[in-house]
Write a protein that holds these residues in place. Sequence first.
Motif, PDB file in Angstrom:
ATOM      1  N   ARG A 211       0.858  -1.192   0.000  1.00 23.89           N
ATOM      2  CA  ARG A 211       0.000   0.000   0.000  1.00 23.89           C
ATOM      3  C   ARG A 211       0.890   1.237   0.000  1.00 23.89           C
ATOM      4  N   ASP A 212       0.548   2.206  -0.848  1.00 29.15           N
ATOM      5  CA  ASP A 212       1.310   3.452  -0.831  1.00 29.15           C
ATOM      6  C   ASP A 212       0.828   4.282   0.347  1.00 29.15           C
ATOM      7  N   ALA A 213       1.788   4.868   1.064  1.00 25.92           N
ATOM      8  CA  ALA A 213       1.464   5.561   2.325  1.00 25.92           C
ATOM      9  C   ALA A 213       1.114   7.012   2.033  1.00 25.92           C
ATOM     10  N   THR A 214      -0.060   7.235   1.434  1.00 19.47           N
ATOM     11  CA  THR A 214      -0.472   8.591   1.067  1.00 19.47           C
ATOM     12  C   THR A 214      -1.101   9.292   2.277  1.00 19.47           C
ATOM     13  N   ARG A 215      -2.302   9.838   2.138  1.00 19.58           N
ATOM     14  CA  ARG A 215      -2.902  10.566   3.265  1.00 19.58           C
ATOM     15  C   ARG A 215      -2.963   9.689   4.516  1.00 19.58           C
ATOM     16  N   GLY A 216      -2.587  10.235   5.654  1.00 17.93           N
ATOM     17  CA  GLY A 216      -2.573   9.440   6.874  1.00 17.93           C
ATOM     18  C   GLY A 216      -1.240   8.728   7.078  1.00 17.93           C
TER      19      GLY A 216
END
Length: 325
Positions: A211-216
């Motif tokens: 999973r890409d660690a975008t928002r949050g």
Amino acid sequence: MKITLAYGGGGEETNKLINDLFYKNFKNDILVSAEDAAVISADGKLAFTTDSFTVSPLFFNGGDIGKLSIAGTCNDVAMMGGKPEFLTCGFMIEEGLSFDELERIVKSMSEELKKVGAKIVAGDTKVVPAGSVDKIFINTSGIGRVLKDNISAHNLKPGDKIIVSRDIGRHGTVIMAHRYGVDTDLKSDCKVLWDEVKALIDEGIDIKVMRDATRGGVSAVLNEWSKASSVGIEIEEDKIPVSDEVMGLCEIFGFEPMDLANEGTFLVAVSSEDAKKAEKVLKRFNDKASIIGEVVEGERVVLVSPWGTKRVIELPKGELLPRIC
Ligand code: MG
């Protein structure tokens, strides 16, 4: 030259925008055939996603809203083991945006697409009166053939190892610095992650979930995984790579690097036998890639300090920084 409402009217000016800007930069047979919908052939499993981009400022160290709109959507396809192939894009433009800025954004999208070999095959442009949106919002959808099946947040089992692909918190920190007028050389991590994912697949790594660690940020991803698989996760604090610049700015602004958005950084969980190999593969792309922890029995995400003390990492609450992506 500025974009006026006429450019969204569907007439001569719209056609000029489409021909002189979009077709020129996104050129491919499917798009320029200018049918009502793109017809694509595909077999096997497909990953399909959509995302909207509203980042402010439009241009930031290491990227811009155009690059982000390609990377963000391609990365969600890639995280499911899919090679990003076809994208659509919708522009919502505020009247008065300069043509030059729009051109810079479109060129940057085209460059990012070339890196992954993906194409924009359909698009739409709306121009709205001043004040209805802020400069430009972009929506992209993306589709790609799944090259590695059964990647899922529900797959985690105690013993699996968690790896981060590079140092964390860059994108959020850069946007924050721009917003608060802080001068920094720090660059956003914004990039398409397909090469990294493909290398893991090609090396036969037993990938459980990515999973890409975008928002949050990293905190959100770990909490989502813990919940989806009903497991605990233990992270070793001193294994988390954070650059000095991000650490310094976070101290000034009172943010936690683990909660901050990234746009070209991902977490991958693999079986413990494959962890060292996966870390080595990712280090080819960034030497900060690192095994940061493991899946355990339980139901919480816990950060273990170098002295052995433990602290629960919660899902970030509220909106830390709006319009980050
Ligand atoms: Mg994602």
